[in-house]
Scaffold this motif. Structure first.
Motif, PDB file in Angstrom:
ATOM      1  N   GLU A  75       0.806  -1.217   0.000  1.00 57.36           N
ATOM      2  CA  GLU A  75       0.000   0.000   0.000  1.00 57.36           C
ATOM      3  C   GLU A  75       0.843   1.274   0.000  1.00 57.36           C
ATOM      4  O   GLU A  75       0.466   2.268  -0.604  1.00 57.36           O
ATOM      5  CB  GLU A  75      -0.905   0.029   1.232  1.00 57.36           C
ATOM      6  N   ASN A  83       6.534   8.790   1.055  1.00 51.96           N
ATOM      7  CA  ASN A  83       5.582   7.754   0.618  1.00 51.96           C
ATOM      8  C   ASN A  83       4.457   7.551   1.624  1.00 51.96           C
ATOM      9  O   ASN A  83       3.321   7.278   1.245  1.00 51.96           O
ATOM     10  CB  ASN A  83       6.299   6.432   0.345  1.00 51.96           C
ATOM     11  N   THR A  86       2.010  10.432   0.931  1.00 49.24           N
ATOM     12  CA  THR A  86       1.148  10.230  -0.241  1.00 49.24           C
ATOM     13  C   THR A  86       0.145   9.115  -0.002  1.00 49.24           C
ATOM     14  O   THR A  86      -0.973   9.169  -0.522  1.00 49.24           O
ATOM     15  CB  THR A  86       1.965   9.977  -1.530  1.00 49.24           C
ATOM     16  N   TYR A  87       0.493   8.126   0.813  1.00 50.46           N
ATOM     17  CA  TYR A  87      -0.465   7.073   1.189  1.00 50.46           C
ATOM     18  C   TYR A  87      -1.635   7.688   1.958  1.00 50.46           C
ATOM     19  O   TYR A  87      -2.801   7.420   1.664  1.00 50.46           O
ATOM     20  CB  TYR A  87       0.238   6.001   2.035  1.00 50.46           C
ATOM     21  N   TRP A  89      -2.603  10.762   1.868  1.00 59.14           N
ATOM     22  CA  TRP A  89      -3.336  11.569   0.880  1.00 59.14           C
ATOM     23  C   TRP A  89      -4.347  10.706   0.131  1.00 59.14           C
ATOM     24  O   TRP A  89      -5.519  11.066   0.029  1.00 59.14           O
ATOM     25  CB  TRP A  89      -2.360  12.224  -0.089  1.00 59.14           C
ATOM     26  N   ARG A  90      -3.895   9.592  -0.432  1.00 62.84           N
ATOM     27  CA  ARG A  90      -4.785   8.737  -1.231  1.00 62.84           C
ATOM     28  C   ARG A  90      -5.967   8.234  -0.406  1.00 62.84           C
ATOM     29  O   ARG A  90      -7.109   8.259  -0.867  1.00 62.84           O
ATOM     30  CB  ARG A  90      -4.016   7.542  -1.798  1.00 62.84           C
ATOM     31  N   LYS A  91      -5.702   7.790   0.809  1.00 66.49           N
ATOM     32  CA  LYS A  91      -6.768   7.245   1.660  1.00 66.49           C
ATOM     33  C   LYS A  91      -7.786   8.327   2.029  1.00 66.49           C
ATOM     34  O   LYS A  91      -8.993   8.107   1.942  1.00 66.49           O
ATOM     35  CB  LYS A  91      -6.177   6.616   2.929  1.00 66.49           C
ATOM     36  N   LYS A  93      -8.260  11.363   0.611  1.00 64.28           N
ATOM     37  CA  LYS A  93      -8.854  11.995  -0.574  1.00 64.28           C
ATOM     38  C   LYS A  93     -10.006  11.153  -1.120  1.00 64.28           C
ATOM     39  O   LYS A  93     -10.989  11.692  -1.635  1.00 64.28           O
ATOM     40  CB  LYS A  93      -7.778  12.190  -1.642  1.00 64.28           C
ATOM     41  N   GLU A  94      -9.899   9.819  -0.987  1.00 64.23           N
ATOM     42  CA  GLU A  94     -10.987   8.916  -1.391  1.00 64.23           C
ATOM     43  C   GLU A  94     -12.281   9.259  -0.671  1.00 64.23           C
ATOM     44  O   GLU A  94     -13.351   9.234  -1.258  1.00 64.23           O
ATOM     45  CB  GLU A  94     -10.619   7.467  -1.002  1.00 64.23           C
ATOM     46  N   GLY A 119      -0.992  16.729  -3.738  1.00 67.66           N
ATOM     47  CA  GLY A 119      -1.538  15.972  -4.848  1.00 67.66           C
ATOM     48  C   GLY A 119      -0.856  16.235  -6.168  1.00 67.66           C
ATOM     49  O   GLY A 119      -1.361  15.831  -7.207  1.00 67.66           O
TER      50      GLY A 119
END
Length: 128
Positions: A75, A83, A86-87, A89-91, A93-94, A119
């Protein structure tokens, strides 16, 4: 209007060949923007964000808190500060599309290290 929420988590990671397994108290700051609610004046309901943070942190190793982040390589990738940021961020932002920024730092006040992610796509290095 910008609204933010901070949370901490304790986790271990390594960044080979630079460091072996070690731990930090990480401090994350999530910043939200966008249209504001006409009644409350906020761009995001922080009660909803706080509930999601509990999910993200998990219970002692099921999420970020008290985890060996090296074991979450599928992940996160290599568990560098960048990293991990950004992980997160992705979680987030979803769930909360009006997320504008994630700041992640570690260390003591006055002696901390960190990064900020908004982003952006990675920039290409130009040949000289």
């Amino acid at each position: 209007m910008k609204t933010y929420c901070e949370f901490t988590f304790e986790a271990a990671h390594s960044v080979h060949p630079y460091s072996g397994l070690h731990g930090h108290t990480f401090i994350a700051r999530l910043t939200f923007g966008g249209p504001i609610d006409e009644v409350y004046g906020w761009p995001v309901n922080l009660y909803d964000v706080e509930n999601y943070i509990k999910e993200l942190k998990g219970d002692h190793g099921t999420g970020l808190d008290h985890a060996n982040l090296d074991l979450k390589q599928d992940e996160i990738g290599l568990a560098s500060l960048e990293n991990i940021t950004t992980y997160i961020w992705r979680k987030v932002k979803e769930r909360f599309p009006n997320l504008e920024e994630v700041e992640l730092k570690r260390g003591m006040p006055g002696s901390s290290e960190g990064c900020i992610y908004r982003g952006e796509a990675p920039s290409a290095h130009l040949a000289a």
